[in-house]
Design a protein around this motif. Structure first.
Motif, short mmCIF file in Angstrom:
data_model
loop_
_atom_site.label_atom_id
_atom_site.label_comp_id
_atom_site.label_asym_id
_atom_site.label_seq_id
_atom_site.Cartn_x
_atom_site.Cartn_y
_atom_site.Cartn_z
N ALA A 163 11.52 18.73 -2.65
CA ALA A 163 11.98 19.00 -1.29
C ALA A 163 10.79 19.16 -0.34
O ALA A 163 9.91 20.00 -0.57
N GLY A 164 10.75 18.36 0.71
CA GLY A 164 9.73 18.50 1.74
C GLY A 164 8.40 17.83 1.46
O GLY A 164 7.55 17.74 2.37
N ASN A 165 8.15 17.33 0.24
CA ASN A 165 6.85 16.75 -0.09
C ASN A 165 6.62 15.43 0.64
O ASN A 165 5.48 15.11 1.03
N TYR A 166 7.65 14.65 0.82
CA TYR A 166 7.53 13.37 1.54
C TYR A 166 7.04 13.60 2.97
O TYR A 166 6.07 12.97 3.43
N GLU A 167 7.67 14.53 3.69
CA GLU A 167 7.27 14.82 5.05
C GLU A 167 5.89 15.45 5.09
O GLU A 167 5.10 15.20 6.01
N GLU A 168 5.56 16.27 4.09
CA GLU A 168 4.26 16.95 4.06
C GLU A 168 3.13 15.94 3.92
O GLU A 168 2.09 16.07 4.58
N GLN A 220 -7.12 12.16 0.03
CA GLN A 220 -6.12 12.23 -1.03
C GLN A 220 -4.71 12.06 -0.47
O GLN A 220 -3.81 11.58 -1.19
N ALA A 221 -4.51 12.44 0.79
CA ALA A 221 -3.19 12.27 1.40
C ALA A 221 -2.80 10.79 1.44
O ALA A 221 -1.63 10.44 1.24
N ILE A 222 -3.77 9.90 1.68
CA ILE A 222 -3.48 8.47 1.69
C ILE A 222 -3.12 7.99 0.30
O ILE A 222 -2.19 7.19 0.12
N ASP A 223 -3.84 8.48 -0.71
CA ASP A 223 -3.53 8.10 -2.09
C ASP A 223 -2.15 8.62 -2.50
O ASP A 223 -1.43 7.95 -3.26
N ASP A 224 -1.79 9.80 -2.02
CA ASP A 224 -0.45 10.33 -2.30
C ASP A 224 0.61 9.45 -1.64
O ASP A 224 1.67 9.20 -2.23
N LEU A 225 0.31 8.98 -0.43
CA LEU A 225 1.26 8.09 0.25
C LEU A 225 1.37 6.75 -0.47
O LEU A 225 2.45 6.16 -0.53
N LEU A 226 0.26 6.29 -1.03
CA LEU A 226 0.29 5.05 -1.82
C LEU A 226 1.19 5.21 -3.04
O LEU A 226 1.99 4.30 -3.36
N TYR A 227 1.12 6.35 -3.71
CA TYR A 227 1.98 6.61 -4.87
C TYR A 227 3.45 6.66 -4.45
O TYR A 227 4.33 6.11 -5.13
N ILE A 228 3.73 7.30 -3.31
CA ILE A 228 5.10 7.37 -2.81
C ILE A 228 5.64 5.97 -2.52
O ILE A 228 6.77 5.63 -2.88
N ARG A 233 9.38 1.67 -3.67
CA ARG A 233 9.64 0.23 -3.74
C ARG A 233 10.18 -0.19 -5.10
O ARG A 233 10.87 -1.21 -5.21
N ALA A 234 9.88 0.60 -6.14
CA ALA A 234 10.37 0.28 -7.48
C ALA A 234 11.81 0.75 -7.70
O ALA A 234 12.41 0.43 -8.73
#
Length: 438
Positions: A163-168, A220-228, A233-234
């Motif tokens: 909960a909330g991690n996507y927006e964070e 690291q925030a960009i790398d977290d967004l890459l993982y998301i 997409r999968a």
């Protein structure tokens, strides 16, 4: 003083004037009989109107205002995850931006060495700042906000990332972008104010190191967004207009085996609980018609405090128009007693009783004449429905065996009938929605 004019008014003719034979509007040529000695109104399709304001004997078009509540439009479609932008790793973004910034040359025609060096330094810092900030701004603008997503996709985001991690993560990327812009502008300004060539070079080096440090610490925030982005997409794509069959039941009761048998889906099949750790999608083609099949994680006997895998199953049933194929295992091989399966079945059937439903008893080749009773169960239970469930399962349930292929043909026929009924439901709902909109 404001007046409203339209193209229709241009067709009003005074009595003393004649009208030429042909008029040309946006939709083609219109033939008029001549001579015409009376006022004529000529109609054409898609006539546009515009408003004008009278200012000093001249007509000035007034801009049309857009409704303010467009951002509140409700989005009810699925497929936003497949439109996500491609996110580059933070290291690659900085290296690419650095290469481009180093190729920036000073403005031609500057003879003074100090002025030329500070011009070069300020332009390179500005270029580096822009090359770093522009892709980050693109990510923030193109990643959808949760409020505009379909409820099913909102549930997937929450259950997959918390909960909330996507927006964070998006907030951290935006904060990084703002910091890069602020620091880049500050050091570019300092470099432009340098008094000597050496000072300009020092300011340039200092600015480059500062931006690199920021990206190294907060990238690291960009790398977290890459993982998301990769994870979303999968996710399997669900077509809301296509009938969907959802297999539900306790863990290890044989749902994945039936999905492999009925559809093109190839979920992992193992003899232990929670083999399925996500929503898996397959397709069925019957009589030139296409249908969807979803394999879902198993449900345990508990009404509250379910884990995220179980919540994924409930999200599919809650937000997607599915027919339910509920799978039971009365042989005891799944590791859960028939009594516990009965309690789960009662809960789900009461909660989602409005769905089209088909009960299936799997592993019927392992069933014995006497019902299976676990040690933890009460053998002398007087619940008549539970006693009947232990013996033959729910009323009207199909008995099948994937191993021996017993009852498979009958199951496929029933599944086809169930999906056709689901298709009629979808068509009826679509017609009803169109009537409400009209």
């Amino acid at each position: 003083m404001s007046c409203a004019f339209s193209l229709l008014e241009s067709c009003h003719l005074p009595c003393s004037r004649y009208l030429s034979t042909t008029f040309r509007f946006s939709r083609g040529w219109y033939q008029m009989q001549r001579p015409i000695k009376h006022k004529t109104l000529c109609l054409c399709r898609n006539v546009q109107t515009f408003a004008c304001e009278l200012v000093k004997a001249s007509y000035v078009p007034t801009p049309q205002t857009k409704p303010k509540d467009q951002s509140l439009a409700k989005v009810e479609t699925i497929g936003a995850f497949q439109k996500l932008p491609m996110v580059m790793p933070s290291v690659d973004i900085f290296q690419s931006a650095s290469r481009k910034a180093k190729r920036v040359l000073p403005t031609k025609g500057i003879a003074n060495v100090a002025k030329r060096e500070r011009n070069r330094g300020a332009k390179q810092l500005d270029a580096l700042m822009k090359e770093l900030a522009v892709p980050l701004r693109g990510y923030i603008e193109n990643f959808p906000k949760r409020i505009y997503l379909h409820p099913y996709e909102r549930s997937l985001i929450e259950l997959t990332f918390g909960a909330g991690n996507y927006e964070e993560v998006l907030k951290k990327v935006d904060a990084l972008r703002k910091k890069v812009v602020s620091v880049g502008k500050e050091h570019a300004s300092l470099c432009a104010k340098s008094l000597s060539k050496k000072e300009a070079e020092e300011r340039l080096t200092e600015g480059l190191e500062k931006l690199q440090e920021i990206f190294k610490c907060e990238g690291q925030a960009i790398d977290d967004l890459l993982y998301i982005a990769k994870t979303l997409r999968a996710m399997p794509v669900v077509d809301l207009e296509m009938p969907t069959l959802c297999l539900v039941g306790a863990p290890n009761v044989g749902k994945s085996s039936l999905v492999r048998l009925l559809s093109t889906g190839k979920p992992e099949v193992c003899n232990y609980p929670f083999t399925t750790r996500g929503i898996l999608m397959g397709h069925i083609t019957l009589d030139y018609q296409h249908f969807q099949v979803t394999d879902t994680p198993g449900l345990l006997k508990r009404c509250d405090d379910r884990n995220n895998l179980e919540k994924l199953t409930l999200a599919v049933l809650s937000h997607l128009p599915t027919a339910i194929l509920y799978v039971h295992d009365l042989s005891g091989q799944c590791g859960m007693s028939p009594s516990d399966q009965f309690m789960i079945y009662k809960e789900i059937s009461e909660r989602f009783g409005n769905h089209l439903w088909l009960d299936v008893i799997s592993k019927c080749d392992l069933l014995k004449e006497s019902p299976v009773v676990f040690i933890t169960e009460d053998r002398e239970v007087d619940h008549l429905e539970l006693v009947k469930y232990r013996k033959i399962g729910p009323e009207g349930a199909l008995h099948v065996s994937v191993k021996n292929e017993d009852g498979i043909d009958k199951l496929k026929k029933k599944v086809h009938e169930l999906l056709m009924a689901q298709m009629e439901r979808i068509k009826s709902k679509r017609i009803q929605d169109n009537i409400e909109v009209a």
